[in-house]
Design a protein around this motif. Structure first.
Motif, mmCIF file in Angstrom:
data_model
loop_
_atom_site.group_PDB
_atom_site.id
_atom_site.type_symbol
_atom_site.label_atom_id
_atom_site.label_comp_id
_atom_site.label_asym_id
_atom_site.label_seq_id
_atom_site.Cartn_x
_atom_site.Cartn_y
_atom_site.Cartn_z
ATOM 1 N N GLY A 153 -61.053 13.218 -59.315
ATOM 2 C CA GLY A 153 -61.458 11.832 -59.554
ATOM 3 C C GLY A 153 -61.503 11.508 -61.038
ATOM 4 N N ASN A 154 -62.022 12.437 -61.827
ATOM 5 C CA ASN A 154 -62.066 12.236 -63.281
ATOM 6 C C ASN A 154 -60.666 12.208 -63.873
ATOM 7 O OD1 ASN A 154 -64.869 12.199 -63.260
ATOM 8 N ND2 ASN A 154 -65.049 14.402 -63.665
ATOM 9 N N LEU A 155 -59.781 13.038 -63.310
ATOM 10 C CA LEU A 155 -58.395 13.070 -63.785
ATOM 11 C C LEU A 155 -57.708 11.737 -63.537
ATOM 12 C CD1 LEU A 155 -55.963 14.638 -64.909
ATOM 13 C CD2 LEU A 155 -55.540 15.487 -62.591
ATOM 14 N N VAL A 156 -57.901 11.174 -62.351
ATOM 15 C CA VAL A 156 -57.313 9.874 -62.028
ATOM 16 C C VAL A 156 -57.824 8.809 -62.993
ATOM 17 C CG1 VAL A 156 -57.279 8.020 -60.313
ATOM 18 C CG2 VAL A 156 -56.863 10.377 -59.603
ATOM 19 N N ALA A 157 -59.114 8.841 -63.290
ATOM 20 C CA ALA A 157 -59.702 7.867 -64.219
ATOM 21 C C ALA A 157 -59.063 7.974 -65.598
ATOM 22 C CB ALA A 157 -61.209 8.075 -64.314
ATOM 23 N N ARG A 158 -58.824 9.194 -66.064
ATOM 24 C CA ARG A 158 -58.185 9.408 -67.362
ATOM 25 C C ARG A 158 -56.742 8.886 -67.364
ATOM 26 N NH1 ARG A 158 -58.316 15.436 -67.970
ATOM 27 N NH2 ARG A 158 -57.014 15.000 -69.809
ATOM 28 N N ILE A 159 -56.036 9.115 -66.252
ATOM 29 C CA ILE A 159 -54.652 8.641 -66.153
ATOM 30 C C ILE A 159 -54.605 7.118 -66.165
ATOM 31 C CG2 ILE A 159 -52.645 8.531 -64.621
ATOM 32 C CD1 ILE A 159 -53.257 11.417 -63.786
ATOM 33 N N GLN A 160 -55.523 6.493 -65.444
ATOM 34 C CA GLN A 160 -55.585 5.031 -65.451
ATOM 35 C C GLN A 160 -55.891 4.504 -66.852
ATOM 36 O OE1 GLN A 160 -58.207 4.633 -61.677
ATOM 37 N NE2 GLN A 160 -57.176 2.672 -61.961
ATOM 38 N N ALA A 161 -56.829 5.159 -67.519
ATOM 39 C CA ALA A 161 -57.220 4.730 -68.867
ATOM 40 C C ALA A 161 -56.076 4.865 -69.852
ATOM 41 C CB ALA A 161 -58.422 5.543 -69.339
ATOM 42 N N ALA A 162 -55.116 5.733 -69.527
ATOM 43 C CA ALA A 162 -53.946 5.927 -70.402
ATOM 44 C C ALA A 162 -52.894 4.843 -70.202
ATOM 45 C CB ALA A 162 -53.332 7.297 -70.153
ATOM 46 N N GLY A 163 -53.191 3.858 -69.347
ATOM 47 C CA GLY A 163 -52.282 2.728 -69.163
ATOM 48 C C GLY A 163 -51.280 2.864 -68.051
ATOM 49 N N ALA A 164 -51.520 3.758 -67.107
ATOM 50 C CA ALA A 164 -50.570 3.997 -66.024
ATOM 51 C C ALA A 164 -50.451 2.808 -65.080
ATOM 52 C CB ALA A 164 -50.981 5.234 -65.238
ATOM 53 N N ASP A 165 -49.210 2.457 -64.732
ATOM 54 C CA ASP A 165 -48.988 1.542 -63.617
ATOM 55 C C ASP A 165 -49.106 2.309 -62.301
ATOM 56 O OD1 ASP A 165 -48.306 -0.792 -65.160
ATOM 57 O OD2 ASP A 165 -46.398 0.196 -65.618
ATOM 58 N N ILE A 166 -48.682 3.586 -62.354
ATOM 59 C CA ILE A 166 -48.716 4.463 -61.181
ATOM 60 C C ILE A 166 -49.318 5.795 -61.604
ATOM 61 C CG2 ILE A 166 -47.354 5.664 -59.418
ATOM 62 C CD1 ILE A 166 -45.212 3.430 -59.852
ATOM 63 N N VAL A 167 -50.294 6.270 -60.862
ATOM 64 C CA VAL A 167 -50.936 7.559 -61.117
ATOM 65 C C VAL A 167 -50.152 8.651 -60.403
ATOM 66 C CG1 VAL A 167 -53.004 8.958 -60.658
ATOM 67 C CG2 VAL A 167 -53.239 6.574 -61.410
ATOM 68 N N LYS A 168 -49.885 9.755 -61.115
ATOM 69 C CA LYS A 168 -49.254 10.895 -60.450
ATOM 70 C C LYS A 168 -50.042 12.170 -60.756
ATOM 71 C CE LYS A 168 -45.197 13.887 -60.138
ATOM 72 N NZ LYS A 168 -43.916 14.308 -60.724
ATOM 73 N N ILE A 169 -50.493 12.838 -59.684
ATOM 74 C CA ILE A 169 -51.113 14.148 -59.841
ATOM 75 C C ILE A 169 -50.379 15.136 -58.936
ATOM 76 C CG2 ILE A 169 -53.415 13.392 -60.559
ATOM 77 C CD1 ILE A 169 -54.339 13.629 -57.676
ATOM 78 N N ALA A 170 -50.023 16.273 -59.514
ATOM 79 C CA ALA A 170 -49.377 17.353 -58.758
ATOM 80 C C ALA A 170 -50.185 18.620 -59.002
ATOM 81 C CB ALA A 170 -47.935 17.536 -59.201
ATOM 82 N N THR A 171 -50.697 19.198 -57.935
ATOM 83 C CA THR A 171 -51.500 20.409 -58.042
ATOM 84 C C THR A 171 -50.827 21.528 -57.257
ATOM 85 O OG1 THR A 171 -52.854 19.965 -56.079
ATOM 86 C CG2 THR A 171 -53.572 18.962 -58.165
ATOM 87 N N THR A 172 -51.458 22.678 -57.225
ATOM 88 C CA THR A 172 -50.906 23.823 -56.489
ATOM 89 C C THR A 172 -51.898 24.266 -55.420
ATOM 90 O OG1 THR A 172 -49.636 24.565 -58.402
ATOM 91 C CG2 THR A 172 -50.107 26.211 -56.701
ATOM 92 N N ALA A 173 -51.401 24.533 -54.235
ATOM 93 C CA ALA A 173 -52.249 24.959 -53.126
ATOM 94 C C ALA A 173 -52.454 26.461 -53.165
ATOM 95 C CB ALA A 173 -51.638 24.545 -51.790
ATOM 96 N N VAL A 174 -53.686 26.882 -53.393
ATOM 97 C CA VAL A 174 -54.062 28.278 -53.224
ATOM 98 C C VAL A 174 -54.360 28.530 -51.755
ATOM 99 C CG1 VAL A 174 -55.739 30.065 -53.875
ATOM 100 C CG2 VAL A 174 -54.975 28.384 -55.566
ATOM 101 N N ASP A 175 -54.885 27.489 -51.090
ATOM 102 C CA ASP A 175 -55.170 27.518 -49.660
ATOM 103 C C ASP A 175 -54.751 26.177 -49.079
ATOM 104 O OD1 ASP A 175 -56.948 29.187 -47.527
ATOM 105 O OD2 ASP A 175 -57.242 27.038 -47.223
ATOM 106 N N VAL A 176 -54.387 26.160 -47.806
ATOM 107 C CA VAL A 176 -53.929 24.926 -47.175
ATOM 108 C C VAL A 176 -55.010 23.844 -47.197
ATOM 109 C CG1 VAL A 176 -54.640 25.571 -44.830
ATOM 110 C CG2 VAL A 176 -52.674 24.045 -45.152
ATOM 111 N N THR A 177 -56.270 24.245 -47.274
ATOM 112 C CA THR A 177 -57.353 23.259 -47.294
ATOM 113 C C THR A 177 -57.404 22.480 -48.607
ATOM 114 O OG1 THR A 177 -58.906 24.959 -48.053
ATOM 115 C CG2 THR A 177 -58.758 24.599 -45.682
ATOM 116 N N ASP A 178 -56.734 22.969 -49.655
ATOM 117 C CA ASP A 178 -56.711 22.254 -50.934
ATOM 118 C C ASP A 178 -56.093 20.863 -50.785
ATOM 119 O OD1 ASP A 178 -57.791 24.492 -52.144
ATOM 120 O OD2 ASP A 178 -55.875 25.226 -52.909
ATOM 121 N N VAL A 179 -55.164 20.731 -49.852
ATOM 122 C CA VAL A 179 -54.449 19.460 -49.684
ATOM 123 C C VAL A 179 -55.405 18.338 -49.299
ATOM 124 C CG1 VAL A 179 -52.557 18.301 -48.486
ATOM 125 C CG2 VAL A 179 -52.381 20.733 -49.007
ATOM 126 N N ALA A 180 -56.451 18.670 -48.571
ATOM 127 C CA ALA A 180 -57.386 17.650 -48.099
ATOM 128 C C ALA A 180 -57.996 16.864 -49.257
ATOM 129 C CB ALA A 180 -58.492 18.292 -47.261
#
Length: 531
Positions: A153-180
């Motif tokens: 959530g904090n990451l999204v806020a920082r991306i928005q504050a940087a002037g994004a029209d579209i937010v993009k976050i890409a993470t890595t799944a250590v476990d399938v539950t991370d996707v949730a």
């Protein structure tokens, strides 16, 4: 906020497309000419736009090449010049890199992607001269893990504050539950009217790429060819469109899947997704690479995650995850199908393995003996050898015993073989002793281990010389369809039954439990005949 298609993106008619999530083809090429060829291929494949990975070009003349790429591309363009420090290939001067992206914006790019770390610098250099047509994607990539919900959530806020029209976050799944957690972020952003791309890399993150339309993701990435990906776990465009029916996934689509480890070999998505489409059922079926069934079921507690096929090695552990277990499954001690009750969200466990396998074996024996389906079973009083004492082994041993067979369990670990043998009323031996076990002719062999399954197709649980006493050999492995065990059994004169027969047989009941509709049996057989 109502979604509007980007300039240049023509969506299919409302009758054929249920979501507005775009499919973007990432293009990595050595030359501009090759990149243009890939652009044409992307359009033919069904992509909505292309991501031009400038960092992949071996030679690059910005002014000339960007203009050529934009002019000759039949689809909207997303320009990306990814540096090595963010997982890309560019290893040069940062100011030069950002100037190239600014040039792409000025020359008519529909989107540009800039990393969060340099977004402020990029914005400062533009001096508010960004063309209205171009959308500014600010991205963050985490190649190690998926942060907590609060951190995301904090990451999204920082991306928005940087002037994004579209937010993009890409993470890595250590476990399938991370996707949730990424799904939660996408939904939260959608409610607030923030266009968001949220993807989880790796095989455990596959569902993030397929289910993003259900949760409101702006776009997903699909490669042109299998294996040629720009990020780990990326499906092909063909798989998105034709295997997973991506265009038909909406907020009310029910989610099903096969839970296993390994699981990518499973043909279940091909079977169920085509059947869902043919009968008009609003569902999608996925691969779930799962380490803990309990954690998976607890995390994906939404009523839209409604049915699961259970594969190796989770069939026994799945019993403990169910609120109620069918008496037959309880007797077997293994579950291969879990259904979530829509009213109280309780899990009900069933076992359909034994019916599919035993029926296929009986039918093959009746064919050998030219007999009808009348009682008694052709398994009656036969010596039935089961290799493996896991969930599938328990199902086959139980089914054979119910039909009057004399059961022998062979397992790598003798104690586990003995435990199962004592449960069903049979005998036990170690798998290593199976080669020397031939008390009589006319025996039945049923392999329920993963020995011989892709990618280890050269393995077999028993030597060819020891197959002579068996009238019939069955292998639960169905990838490949004809395993080394089956090939050598046939060469030794045995009747063979492939795991495809068990797979199709057990799928009938699962489909009906999933959908409440009659199983399209003929369609199932036609689909599996392709493999």
């Amino acid at each position: 906020m109502e979604w509007v298609a980007p300039v240049g993106v023509k969506l299919e008619s409302e009758g054929t497309r249920k979501n507005s999530t775009l499919i973007c083809a990432p293009l990595m090429a050595d030359s501009v000419d090759q990149m243009v060829k890939y652009m044409e291929k992307a359009k033919l494949s069904g992509a909505d736009l292309v991501e031009v990975r400038l960092d992949s070009l071996k030679s690059f003349y910005p002014g000339q090449d960007i203009q050529t790429l934009i002019k000759r591309c039949p689809l909207p363009t997303l320009f990306n010049y990814r540096p090595k420090w963010e997982g890309g290939l560019y290893d040069g001067d940062e100011n030069s890199r950002l100037n190239v992206l600014q040039l792409a914006m000025e020359l008519g790019a529909d989107y540009i992607d800039v990393e969060l770390q340099v977004a402020d610098q990029f914005n400062s250099s533009m001096l508010n001269k960004k063309p209205a047509k171009c959308k500014f994607i600010v991205s963050s990539h985490n190649y190690q893990s998926t942060p907590s919900l609060e951190e995301l959530g904090n990451l999204v806020a920082r991306i928005q504050a940087a002037g994004a029209d579209i937010v993009k976050i890409a993470t890595t799944a250590v476990d399938v539950t991370d996707v949730a957690r990424v799904f939660q972020i996408i939904v939260h952003c959608q409610v607030r009217g923030v266009p968001t791309i949220g993807l989880v890399m790796g095989e455990r993150g596959l569902m993030s790429r397929i289910l993003c339309p259900k949760f409101g993701g702006y776009l997903t990435f699909g490669s042109l060819e299998s294996g040629k990906v720009s990020a780990p776990g990326q499906p092909t465009i063909d798989d998105l469109v034709n295997l997973y029916n991506f265009r038909q996934i909406g907020p009310d689509t029910k989610v099903f899947g096969v839970i296993g480890k390994p699981v990518s070999h499973s043909k279940s998505p091909a079977l169920y997704n085509e059947a869902f489409k043919r009968v008009g059922f609003n569902g999608v079926y996925l691969h779930f690479l799962v380490d803990s069934v309990a954690n998976f079921l607890q995390t994906y507690s939404s009523v839209d995650f409604v049915g699961f096929s259970i594969g190796i090695p989770h069939k026994e552990a799945a019993v403990m995850c169910c609120n109620e277990v069918d008496p037959v499954a309880k007797s077997i001690g293994a579950v291969n199908c879990i259904i979530r009750n829509s009213s109280d969200r309780k899990f009900f466990g069933y076992n359909t393995d034994y019916v599919g396998a035993i029926t296929a074996i009986e039918n093959a024996l009746r064919g050998l003996n030219h007999t009808s389906g009348s009682l008694p079973s052709p398994l009656a009083d036969k010596l039935f050898v089961v290799t493996g004492a896991g969930g599938a082994g328990k199902a086959l041993a139980y089914g054979a015993k119910q039909k009057g067979a004399r059961v022998v369990i062979a397992n790598r670990t003798y104690d586990r073989a003995k435990e199962l043998a004592d449960t069903v009323g049979g005998d036990a031996l170690s798998l290593a002793d199976l080669d020397g076990f031939h008390p009589e002719d006319g025996m039945i062999l049923a392999n329920t281990t993963s020995i011989g399954m892709q990618p280890k197709i050269d393995e077999t649980p028993i030597n060819k010389e020891a197959l002579t006493p068996y009238t019939l050999v069955f292998d639960a492995v169905y990838t490949p369809k004809i395993t080394r065990l089956l090939r050598e059994a046939e060469e030794s004169g045995s009747k063979i039954v492939s795991g495809t027969e068990m797979f199709v047989g057990q799928a009938y009941e699962q489909f009906e439990r999933f959908t409440g509709l009659p199983a399209p049996k003929e369609l199932f057989r036609k689909i599996m005949a392709r493999y």
